[in-house]
Write an enzyme that holds these catalytic residues in place. Sequence first.
Site, PDB file in Angstrom:
ATOM      1  N   LYS A 133      63.256 -36.209  12.528  1.00 58.59           N
ATOM      2  CA  LYS A 133      63.067 -35.920  13.948  1.00 58.59           C
ATOM      3  C   LYS A 133      61.789 -35.088  14.149  1.00 58.59           C
ATOM      4  O   LYS A 133      60.750 -35.515  13.724  1.00 58.59           O
ATOM      5  CB  LYS A 133      64.321 -35.231  14.475  1.00 58.59           C
ATOM      6  CG  LYS A 133      65.648 -35.903  14.024  1.00 58.59           C
ATOM      7  CD  LYS A 133      65.824 -37.307  14.552  1.00 58.59           C
ATOM      8  CE  LYS A 133      66.936 -38.085  13.876  1.00 58.59           C
ATOM      9  NZ  LYS A 133      68.255 -37.437  13.854  1.00 58.59           N
ATOM     10  N   ASP A 178      72.847 -26.777  11.660  1.00 57.69           N
ATOM     11  CA  ASP A 178      71.949 -27.928  11.744  1.00 57.69           C
ATOM     12  C   ASP A 178      70.903 -27.571  12.802  1.00 57.69           C
ATOM     13  O   ASP A 178      71.209 -27.490  13.990  1.00 57.69           O
ATOM     14  CB  ASP A 178      72.760 -29.171  12.143  1.00 57.69           C
ATOM     15  CG  ASP A 178      71.917 -30.435  12.214  1.00 57.69           C
ATOM     16  OD1 ASP A 178      70.699 -30.323  12.460  1.00 57.69           O
ATOM     17  OD2 ASP A 178      72.486 -31.532  12.044  1.00 57.69           O
ATOM     18  N   ARG A 191      62.880 -37.582 -10.260  1.00 57.52           N
ATOM     19  CA  ARG A 191      64.071 -37.247  -9.466  1.00 57.52           C
ATOM     20  C   ARG A 191      64.348 -35.744  -9.556  1.00 57.52           C
ATOM     21  O   ARG A 191      64.705 -35.093  -8.595  1.00 57.52           O
ATOM     22  CB  ARG A 191      65.292 -38.068  -9.933  1.00 57.52           C
ATOM     23  CG  ARG A 191      66.625 -37.506  -9.445  1.00 57.52           C
ATOM     24  CD  ARG A 191      67.775 -38.492  -9.441  1.00 57.52           C
ATOM     25  NE  ARG A 191      67.864 -39.336 -10.607  1.00 57.52           N
ATOM     26  CZ  ARG A 191      68.221 -38.937 -11.841  1.00 57.52           C
ATOM     27  NH1 ARG A 191      68.547 -37.682 -12.077  1.00 57.52           N
ATOM     28  NH2 ARG A 191      68.251 -39.798 -12.830  1.00 57.52           N
ATOM     29  N   TYR A 206      76.411 -34.145  15.809  1.00 57.80           N
ATOM     30  CA  TYR A 206      75.762 -35.425  15.521  1.00 57.80           C
ATOM     31  C   TYR A 206      76.834 -36.384  14.980  1.00 57.80           C
ATOM     32  O   TYR A 206      77.613 -36.009  14.083  1.00 57.80           O
ATOM     33  CB  TYR A 206      74.667 -35.189  14.466  1.00 57.80           C
ATOM     34  CG  TYR A 206      73.955 -36.447  14.060  1.00 57.80           C
ATOM     35  CD1 TYR A 206      73.077 -37.076  14.931  1.00 57.80           C
ATOM     36  CD2 TYR A 206      74.171 -37.017  12.808  1.00 57.80           C
ATOM     37  CE1 TYR A 206      72.429 -38.239  14.559  1.00 57.80           C
ATOM     38  CE2 TYR A 206      73.514 -38.179  12.426  1.00 57.80           C
ATOM     39  CZ  TYR A 206      72.648 -38.777  13.316  1.00 57.80           C
ATOM     40  OH  TYR A 206      72.018 -39.926  12.946  1.00 57.80           O
TER      41      TYR A 206
HETATM   42  C1  LIG Z   1      69.405 -37.485  13.036  1.00 56.99           C
HETATM   43  C2  LIG Z   1      70.240 -36.304  12.824  1.00 56.99           C
HETATM   44  C3  LIG Z   1      70.955 -36.126  11.638  1.00 56.99           C
HETATM   45  C4  LIG Z   1      70.946 -37.152  10.517  1.00 56.99           C
HETATM   46  O1  LIG Z   1      69.687 -37.303   9.962  1.00 56.99           O
HETATM   47  P1  LIG Z   1      69.148 -38.690   9.332  1.00 56.99           P
HETATM   48  O2  LIG Z   1      67.765 -38.328   8.904  1.00 56.99           O
HETATM   49  O3  LIG Z   1      69.181 -39.718  10.431  1.00 56.99           O
HETATM   50  O4  LIG Z   1      70.035 -39.050   8.228  1.00 56.99           O
HETATM   51  C5  LIG Z   1      71.708 -34.976  11.507  1.00 56.99           C
HETATM   52  N1  LIG Z   1      71.791 -34.061  12.476  1.00 56.99           N
HETATM   53  C6  LIG Z   1      71.120 -34.201  13.647  1.00 56.99           C
HETATM   54  C7  LIG Z   1      71.243 -33.151  14.698  1.00 56.99           C
HETATM   55  C8  LIG Z   1      70.328 -35.326  13.869  1.00 56.99           C
HETATM   56  O5  LIG Z   1      69.682 -35.472  15.026  1.00 56.99           O
END
Ligand SMILES: *Cc1c(COP(=O)(O)O)cnc(C)c1O
Length: 386
Positions: free
Chosen positions: A200, A175, A50, A103
């Site tokens: 993504k 982000d 961890r 998001y």
């Molecule tokens: C999917 C997403 C998240 C969250 O990520 P997870 O891997 O699903 O927890 C945060 N910000 C954006 C812009 C996203 O597309």
Amino acid sequence: MKFETKAIHIGEEPNLEEGGTGDVVIPIHLSSTFARKEVEKPTRGYEYSRTGNPTRDALEKRLAALEDAQFGLAFSSGMAAETVLALTLLNSGDHVVAFDDLYAGTRRLFDILNRNFKVEFTYVDARYLENVETAIKPNTKLIWLETPTNPLMKLCDIRAISEIAKEKGILVVVDNTFATPYFQKPLKLGADIVVHSTTKFINGHSDSVGGAIMLSNEEIYAKLKFNQNAIGAILSPFDSYLVLRGIKTLAIRMEKHNDNAMKIATYLESHSRVKKVNYPGLKSHPQYELARKQMSGFSGVLSFEIDGGIREVKRFLENLKIFSIAESLGGVESLIEHPATMTHAYLSKDEREKIGITDSLIRVSVGLENVDDLIEDLDNAFKHAF
Ligand SMILES: *Cc1c(COP(=O)(O)O)cnc(C)c1O
């Protein structure tokens, strides 16, 4: 090293020293614990998985390199990364200015922080600099941005907002999931911290859920590293391997996502059953000039409004053969979804309408299939819908 070279080599240099095996691909280190010779200190730097794991370390180095950052940290999801980041930077009584088109999961996390820990949030349309500026209060600690936003593809000026923040000693988080570091480098534009859902585009194959933080501030990094271990939401060795593998083709994938999305956006814009297309690569996008200035490409996500209501949306989506109706984005396969009933159902109808998410809005994650097949699929679905 340039981006493509770093994406393939950083963190995975073959070890040809005595005792090394010369692997070109780093092994998946599954061990949960690491033995030592002496009681007081770990012999090879590792103690418990961890806290630190060689496969995850390799990924964290590579993630940092992609954003030209000093440090990278990998988490079990994008939301885990955001949670650790928020818990590290915020205290009760602090104030955050955030883009109002975030998001939806981020919004959910912020609602918990607000309810349980009395962190205050002001959501603004960050396309307009003055909205961000006037929302700042004496207790503002953080400005939280997403650009382009999900699902409306709105942009905000990272450089201009960072300049205002810097003057007032406020941190800026971006982000960067939608653009990826291939097309946009928030740290270079003045932001302090970048956060990603690696689920993504970064992993890119819809087979791993993960998140990341990249930054160059050593003091904040030390706190994040401590909290990554304390909170424990780390990326597994197997997922670390998958993401390391996915990143090797990030540059070439992003080029193709961008090409295909541009072609689909242009096709949709000319379709008589489409009222509006949101894609920063289109000249009709109100922030096209900003997109050209702060991004080197426009990525693979777009949204559009169909000329109809829920009935037409449903018929359109359910008649697609290649596009899957699914949440998420950024994978090699094309996905399509209806924000009002799927990804953004968490918001009330009023909240959705205030930011522009209507019932006619459809979001598309354009994959890497042959674009002619994708356009033909959309064309057939339009015929069924109307
Ligand atoms: C999917 C997403 C998240 C969250 O990520 P997870 O891997 O699903 O927890 C945060 N910000 C954006 C812009 C996203 O597309």
